[in-house]
Design a protein around this motif. Structure first.
Motif: not given
Length: 488
Positions: A248-272
């Motif tokens: 629903y948020e995508a009806s705003s032209p300012d919305w970005d799928p990578y606009g809001t969130g976090y980078w989380m480091n997980n050594p078991g995964y291999g990085g962020y």
């Protein structure tokens, strides 16, 4: 004119990823994520992918929920700890999962063993498996532990007691002084957190009621994470494109799928790994591709939905077509990596990095005030075709029936509606004493991260039973390999 953005692999893509991950689906209060003695996130972020060896610890006001691909759910109450001691297998193959309750109290909704999916729960030296859909409560407040079976059938073995089979409505109390002198009752003593478990189950059932048929033929179609998409956006069946989902948020032209969130480091995964700040942000960042459609905006196609960690290699953006001047997200280097990153300095050792992006000036969306509405009744145009949102189908998820709970109230009941017949009124926000959990050395819950402006406020104590508890802002995992972009 649209730009095709190829998937960008991280420079440390040589790290093999063969593990399996499940979803941290709900977080309330003080909760943290650990791998061994290393803290990965404090506070924990909902929708974080959890790998083998991950431990969830809750403080005196913390609650957490973990969802598995087949619909199995684990819920951890305050002052408790749960470890994903075994988490192996991948999409389409045999899976093996083992959860170890380290202390406190937890609930488990287990879908039951099959030839390709095995789930077991351990507490102390005891192991519990289920036959068919089974709902359990395990309490380690009273050492060496108590087990209650609300619904279904459970098999218990290990320790000095003989193997036992329990069915819905029965409970088992172990004896610390004489392990062979256990007690089985045809009733269940209610606990003050039963109402919270029931409310969370009802919330999943309500979300499943809005499911469409778009995910029926996708892998892990019973994964509750799919229901978050139906509850927060629309699916469209687009000719020559397949199924496309848009929030629903995508009806705003300012919305970005990578606009809001976090980078989380997980050594078991291999990085962020990317943790989306959207309440539905799990599946669309595990696989498939995001595409930007003229006059419509962003939509996501699931593709084959092979999670990005399942086939080896490194993290990749799952963006197919993007508008011109779109700024690609940049994955931080691992804290131990001294190399520069696109001319930027390497980040420090921050385990979690907050992100809040804004669209650049001069982008395709500049000057657009609103894109088409994503409500359930509006027609939209995608890739030159006029389509209508898909309609929900009958839900396949049934809530469990914990009518078997009997007896008087447990300690801490202070008032409120009864979660099931025979249970005295209760309050979910009481301070339950815990006697057996020993958190990692030095655990003092850190202050919560400052949330970006898009985030909802932290959840208050559970409201009356007429409404489910409010959800902590959800987040999602990293990105999958991009699918081919849609025809224009």
């Amino acid at each position: 004119m649209l730009l095709l953005v190829q998937g960008l692999r991280a420079d440390d893509a040589e790290v093999p990823q063969t593990g399996r991950a499940v979803r941290l689906s709900s977080v309330d209060g003080k909760v943290r994520i650990l791998q061994g003695n290393q803290v990965l996130a404090d506070p924990a972020l909902a929708n974080t992918p959890l790998f083998e060896g991950t431990r969830i610890e809750t403080a005196d006001d913390g609650r957490a929920e973990i969802q598995f691909e087949n619909g199995t759910v684990a819920r951890v109450s305050p002052d408790s700890a749960l470890t994903l001691s075994v988490l192996r297998g991948g999409a389409g193959g045999e899976r093996d999962a083992e959860m170890q309750l380290n202390g406190g109290l937890a609930y488990f909704e287990i879908q039951g063993d099959s030839d390709s999916n095995h789930v077991r729960v351990r507490f102390g030296d005891n192991e519990v498996t289920a036959s068919g859909f089974t709902v359990l409560r395990i309490n380690l407040d009273k050492s060496p532990g108590e087990l209650a079976v609300f619904s279904g059938n459970a098999h218990v073995e290990g320790g000095a007691a003989p193997a036992l089979d329990l069915h819905g409505g029965q409970s088992l109390a172990l004896n610390a002084n004489d392990p062979s002198n256990y007690s089985v009752a045809d009733s269940i003593e209610p606990d003050s957190w039963d109402a919270w478990n029931s409310d969370r189950d009802q919330a999943l059932t309500t979300a499943a009621a809005g499911r469409t048929s778009a995910t029926d033929n996708l892998p892990d179609s019973k994964n509750p994470a799919w229901d978050d998409l139906d509850a927060n956006g629309n699916w469209y069946n687009v000719p020559d494109q397949g199924y496309v989902w848009s929030p629903y948020e995508a009806s705003s032209p300012d919305w970005d799928p990578y606009g809001t969130g976090y980078w989380m480091n997980n050594p078991g995964y291999g990085g962020y790994a990317w943790i989306s700040g959207e309440p539905w942000g799990y599946m669309p960042y595990q696989c498939g591709a995001w595409n930007y459609y003229n006059s419509f905006g962003w939509g996501w196609a699931p593709g084959t939905c092979q999670p990005w960690w399942g086939g080896g290699g490194g993290w990749a953006l799952n963006i197919g077509y993007a508008p011109p001047r779109y700024r690609l997200p940049i994955r931080p280097r691992r804290p131990s990596d001294p190399r520069p990153m696109h001319g930027m300095r390497p980040v420090g050792a921050e385990p979690v990095i907050s992100v809040h992006r804004h669209p650049p000036a001069g982008s395709t969306t500049a000057g657009i005030t609103m894109l088409p509405s994503r409500d359930r009744n509006s027609f939209v145009t995608i890739a030159g075709t006029v389509v209508q949102p898909m309609r929900p189908v009958q839900t396949v998820r049934l809530p469990y029936n914990n009518h078997s709970v009997q007896g008087g109230p447990s300690r801490g009941f202070t008032g409120g509606a009864s979660p099931q017949p025979g249970l005295s009124p209760g309050n979910n926000s009481i301070d339950r004493p815990r006697n057996t959990i020993t958190p990692s050395p030095g655990y003092v819950a850190a202050p919560r991260l400052t949330a970006p402006t898009y985030a909802r406020p932290s959840a208050p104590p559970p409201p009356p039973r007429s409404a489910p508890p409010a959800s902590h802002p959800s987040s999602g995992g990293g990105g999958g390999h991009p699918a081919a972009g849609p025809h224009r």
